[in-house]
Design an enzyme around this catalytic site. Structure first.
Site, short mmCIF file in Angstrom:
data_model
loop_
_atom_site.label_atom_id
_atom_site.label_comp_id
_atom_site.label_asym_id
_atom_site.label_seq_id
_atom_site.Cartn_x
_atom_site.Cartn_y
_atom_site.Cartn_z
N ASP A 107 0.84 -1.20 0.00
CA ASP A 107 0.00 0.00 0.00
C ASP A 107 0.88 1.25 0.00
OD1 ASP A 107 -2.09 -1.77 0.40
OD2 ASP A 107 -2.11 -1.47 2.58
N1 URA Z 1 -1.08 -5.88 4.14
C1 URA Z 1 -1.58 -4.63 4.08
O1 URA Z 1 -2.60 -4.33 4.68
N2 URA Z 1 -0.93 -3.72 3.34
C2 URA Z 1 0.22 -3.99 2.68
O2 URA Z 1 0.78 -3.10 2.03
C3 URA Z 1 0.73 -5.29 2.77
C4 URA Z 1 0.07 -6.22 3.50
#
Ligand code: URA
Length: 227
Positions: A107
């Site tokens: 993310d």
């Molecule tokens: N889980 C999440 O919530 N975000 C990420 O970027 C990776 C794993």
């Protein structure tokens, strides 16, 4: 094994120039093969033996790197989505074919280890649910952690709006509001959603390991070769 390619194809696939431009570069004596001036665009070459303007080529073979993704960078190629992880890499890579892509995504507000490669088969392999590749995250949360969450993660957290629970995951409490989580799935926003399903909120998320690869002391924004 050395793969021979046409000279014009080799240079255009590595992002140097178009196939048409190779002919001009040969005329201008800019390309050497094993130290000898290139003669024609169709000759078969080992990309490792090429020099352009007296410089060896940038990554003439396959690419597999790890990047320490900084906060606020996106794992998308779309320039409209903000600062991209690809902007942290050599600009010539953006013209490579096959394209350089991330192995899964993090993310925008997640930091840490992201693998980047031009090998689509490797992407398939490392992201396949059947391969059970471990991913390790350091997670800071809003509310104090209690031991119950260890069993909840181990039993498989039921995410909101999913039919099946997550696979068992390992959670280790590091301090009151910090946990180390190891899981081998890659559902959308999985870690954040797992904590939300357990009544907590993720404040920061950092991936320190992906399969056999660990971030070590790689600084944010830095990358290193893995092959
Ligand atoms: N889980 C999440 O919530 N975000 C990420 O970027 C990776 C794993």
């Amino acid at each position: 094994m050395t793969v021979l390619k046409r000279l014009d194809q080799a240079l255009s696939n590595l992002g140097y120039c178009s196939r048409r431009e190779v002919r001009y570069w040969i005329r201008d004596k800019r390309i050497r093969i094993n130290g000898e001036l290139a003669k024609n665009a169709s000759q078969k070459v080992d990309p490792n033996s090429l020099m352009v303007d007296h410089q060896p080529l940038d990554h003439p073979g396959d690419i597999l790197i790890m990047l320490n993704k900084p906060l606020d960078y996106v794992c998308s190629h779309d320039i409209n989505e903000g600062q991209r992880i690809y902007d942290l890499l050599p600009p010539i890579w953006q013209a490579r074919n096959p394209q350089v892509v991330s192995v899964g995504r993090l993310d925008k507000d997640t930091t840490g280890l992201i693998l980047i490669t031009d090998q689509s088969a490797l992407v398939q392999q490392l992201t396949s649910p059947k391969q059970h590749v471990d991913k390790v995250y350091i997670v800071k949360v809003e509310k104090a952690l209690d031991d119950n969450i260890i069993e909840q993660f181990a039993a498989g957290v039921q995410l909101i709006s999913e039919t099946e629970p997550c696979l068992p995951a390992k959670l280790e409490i590091i301090d009151t509001q910090t946990a180390k989580v190891t899981l081998n799935e890659g559902k959308y926003h999985q870690v954040r959603r797992m904590f939300a399903a357990c009544g907590n909120h993720v404040v920061s998320l950092h991936r320190e390991q992906f399969g056999q690869y660990s971030l070590g002391d790689l600084a944010p924004g830095e990358w290193r070769d893995l092959i």
